[in-house]
Scaffold this active site. Sequence first.
Site, short mmCIF file in Angstrom:
data_model
loop_
_atom_site.label_atom_id
_atom_site.label_comp_id
_atom_site.label_asym_id
_atom_site.label_seq_id
_atom_site.Cartn_x
_atom_site.Cartn_y
_atom_site.Cartn_z
N GLY A 186 0.82 -1.21 0.00
CA GLY A 186 0.00 0.00 0.00
C GLY A 186 0.84 1.25 0.00
O GLY A 186 1.75 1.38 0.80
N SER A 187 0.56 2.20 -0.88
CA SER A 187 1.42 3.37 -0.99
C SER A 187 0.80 4.40 -1.93
O SER A 187 -0.36 4.31 -2.30
CB SER A 187 2.80 2.96 -1.50
OG SER A 187 2.67 2.23 -2.71
#
Length: 266
Positions: A186-187
Amino acid sequence: MFAREGYVIIAIACMAGALLAGGGLWLGGVLGAVGVLLGVGAVAFTLYFFRDPERTPPPGAEGLLLSPADGTVVEVVEGEEEPLYLKGEATRVSIFLSPLNVHVNRTPAAGQIEYERYVPGDYLVAWHPKASTKNERSELGLRHDATGTKVLFKQIAGAVARRIVYHLREGDRVTAGERFGIVKFGSRMDVLVPPSAELHVEEGQRVRGGESVLGELVAAEEPPADERRDGETGLEEAARDGTSLQTTAPEPAEAPADDSTARSVS
């Protein structure tokens, strides 16, 4: 194909999954079934997260700005000041990557890396407005081959993703859509370009790294040749243009005639 940055985690997940599944089979019953499901699920999710599918850049990619990541465009902000590499006004495109997106990152344009910096920071949620300046991140500046346009792109860690990996250094040459790193679990990625770039992307749009076109890179217009810079003298203008000014020296006055030679002989 799997991202090389995930090999160690994949190996650990496979060993842990095998232990859970083996323990579940040994225990049997409901508890054993849960162990088997957890083991298989952990391995399956890890393999899915670190998948690295091949991508084919569109025709004419040398002149285009491509998406550096899979995800959803959450912001397109114009008139933002960028002091690091562009050093002026910029338009920012922010892309959010959920844990289910492909997390391999790709270069948004073809050119040479002129700026590279890693910044430790906080771990705000990736879609937070200040994540771009507060969170752990990499900052990479690229000068586009065809137009000379500067492009700044950032890998930004989120509340879950706390491991940024990239393989670029100043002086490296890259092609559009080339793999360069990953942000794990996740980013977000930001791309900043000068106002001369023609963007064709909008908020809410889903994009694919190395394939989706964010816009076209256009060289900034040069000022007309007959318009001098403020306060510039003729000599400064000539020096900037690579020419020299010709100056004409005054002609020397004619020397007066010498009496001894000018007098007639009688």
